[in-house]
Design a protein around this motif. Sequence first.
Motif, short mmCIF file in Angstrom:
data_model
loop_
_atom_site.label_atom_id
_atom_site.label_comp_id
_atom_site.label_asym_id
_atom_site.label_seq_id
_atom_site.Cartn_x
_atom_site.Cartn_y
_atom_site.Cartn_z
N GLU B 7 51.13 149.64 -3.25
CA GLU B 7 51.03 148.22 -2.85
C GLU B 7 49.89 147.54 -3.61
OE1 GLU B 7 50.68 148.38 1.41
OE2 GLU B 7 52.86 148.21 1.69
N LYS B 8 48.78 148.26 -3.74
CA LYS B 8 47.64 147.70 -4.49
C LYS B 8 48.03 147.47 -5.94
CE LYS B 8 44.02 149.80 -1.67
NZ LYS B 8 43.02 150.87 -1.59
N LEU B 9 48.77 148.43 -6.48
CA LEU B 9 49.22 148.31 -7.87
C LEU B 9 50.13 147.10 -8.04
CD1 LEU B 9 49.33 149.53 -10.72
CD2 LEU B 9 51.14 151.04 -9.93
N LEU B 10 51.04 146.93 -7.08
CA LEU B 10 51.96 145.79 -7.12
C LEU B 10 51.17 144.47 -7.08
CD1 LEU B 10 54.91 144.72 -6.95
CD2 LEU B 10 54.73 144.85 -4.47
N TYR B 11 50.18 144.43 -6.21
CA TYR B 11 49.37 143.20 -6.10
C TYR B 11 48.59 142.96 -7.39
CZ TYR B 11 45.82 139.92 -4.47
OH TYR B 11 44.99 138.83 -4.36
N LEU B 12 48.07 144.06 -7.96
CA LEU B 12 47.32 143.94 -9.23
C LEU B 12 48.23 143.37 -10.33
CD1 LEU B 12 44.75 144.56 -10.89
CD2 LEU B 12 45.62 146.86 -11.26
N ILE B 13 49.46 143.88 -10.40
CA ILE B 13 50.40 143.37 -11.42
C ILE B 13 50.67 141.89 -11.17
CG2 ILE B 13 52.77 143.58 -12.34
CD1 ILE B 13 52.57 146.61 -11.72
N SER B 14 50.79 141.53 -9.87
CA SER B 14 51.10 140.13 -9.54
C SER B 14 49.97 139.19 -9.97
CB SER B 14 51.39 139.98 -8.05
OG SER B 14 50.17 139.93 -7.33
#
Lengths: 433, 171
Positions: B7-14
């Motif tokens: 989830e953190k990775l997804l947010y970072l990409i966003s």
Amino acid sequence: MTVRDELEQLIWLYKPRFYIFEWIPFDPNIFEEIAEELEAKNREKGILLTDEVDNFPEKPVFIKPRVASTVSVIDYKFNRLLKLEAFIGYPEAVEQAERLGIEIRDYGSIVYGLQIQQVDGAPEVSLDKLARIIFDVIEDTSRLMSSILSLYQRRILNIIYPGYKEEGFERRKYSVVISEKVRVKGRESKNEEILDLLLEEPYVNEVKQIVGPITSYIKRDGYCLIDGSYGLLIIGEVKNVELLSLYASVKSLEIFLEDLLVYLWMVWEKLGDARRTVLKGDVKELKKMRVQLVNTLSDFTLLKSVMGTITYSLDRMESESKIVDNDDLGFSTVFHAVKNRCRTIGDLFESIEREIDGLLMVINTHIEEALDRLNTLTFWLSIIFGSFGLGQLAVAIAPWFMGPVESTIVSSIATLLPILFGVILHLGGGKTK
Amino acid sequence: MISRDAEKLLYLISLYTGGEGELEKWIKNYALWALIYHGIVEKVFEKYDYTPVTVMWYGVLRIANISMEAEADIFKLRKEGLINKLRLATSKYRYITAYKVTEKGEKYLEKVEPRVKKDVDRVFNPPGVGVPDITIDVKGNPILIYKDGRRILIKVLYPEDVAYSSSPSFL
């Protein structure tokens, strides 16, 4: 530099052996040249090596930074095999006693092998730490080999892998890790059962650190093998060493071919830029491009010779493979794929070379035309200045010998004569052309 | 099941991707590797670690510290349709990959726990400062440039040494 993060270690191998394979262009002549350099026939021990060249042979002393690595010849078979033992002592952030075996084969397969004795004082090493050790060895062996290889080989490697001798830049190699005992955090498993576990999350991520994306696996008779795009992990005893060695050799040749191909495409791209420069017709740019293309052609001619060493290598691997009976690794599939790729790369070399030659001709024609225009301009400027000078001379001298009308006529003739002469010369020259 | 790190990775990409009118902004894989590495060192990600891998970095082969766990999570996020992957050729004839969060991904992020975003924001979107730019210096090192003037060199291209001893081995 020590590890900056707390590692999530899950899998440990007991005193693993690992072998790093790479393919470097070799033929029987280069092989013997290197054997001579290492005094292989005398089984020379503890030679200090450097890749520096003595540029002042007339001077009695040679000054250079301290040599950190030594090499001893262990075995030598004429035109076939050279076995070395090396001690690598490049400065590192932590204490390392890096001793390794090197096998140089006449067909270009180089194998660096070592067995881990201790990591942080323990005989077991986690895959996390092993991955770091493997990359350390990959980097150190590139530096070591640059002291052993011939100038020809170094130049080829420099073309395909620019900057590989610098820290952090690398040429790709293929690694094989073998361990007879494996321990998984919080689990008790036999070697046969371990494969299923290693292919599961989160363990598979640890395995990928060693072998890259997993392409296939084998499980049989207390032995399991995981094959990845840049390495192999084997748990258990290896029964068919010859096959394993040939398989890893052809895989490393495949890696070299891929990188060679990338270089060829980059040259192709450069030719696209050259074509665009030709269309613009800027002479200054064309001259720059000509220098670049001549350099590329020189590199290219050298690289073309590599195809001969690859053919030799494939022939030798094919003859070595005849003694292998059970091909469960799929050596022959990879071998034939590499052989087919080599054929098409040969054609690519031909077409790119013709393209460079053609572009150089067009660029030379453009530059010659520009030079012709410049020559014509210079010619007419010199005629004009000459006629003006001659006219002035006539104006100054003629009044001493004749009247004003005759002087004017002589001065006019003196001015017009070089121009007339120039026109005749120009027209005559044009016809000759 | 999407883990907290994923989830953190997804947010970072966003933070680094999205749509801008007709145009789309994608993050290249080497920039994302650098951000992930920095996130591991700064303890943003709990379960990730990294390993040296030979990769195509800014047009040349370099050794970089890459997280295999993050790679596995990227694969999962793609499988769930939360990010898209784009492959493109570079002018140097190597292929690179770029990523972008999808609409489904953006909707998913609306529902994640606030502390997931807070952990990422601590390093990659500090309150009052905003998302730092990522640039590459002449040596190929990634640098995070914050709007408050801070510049952080990310040491993703510096593999670490391990203390060991070995003996020669021949096949």
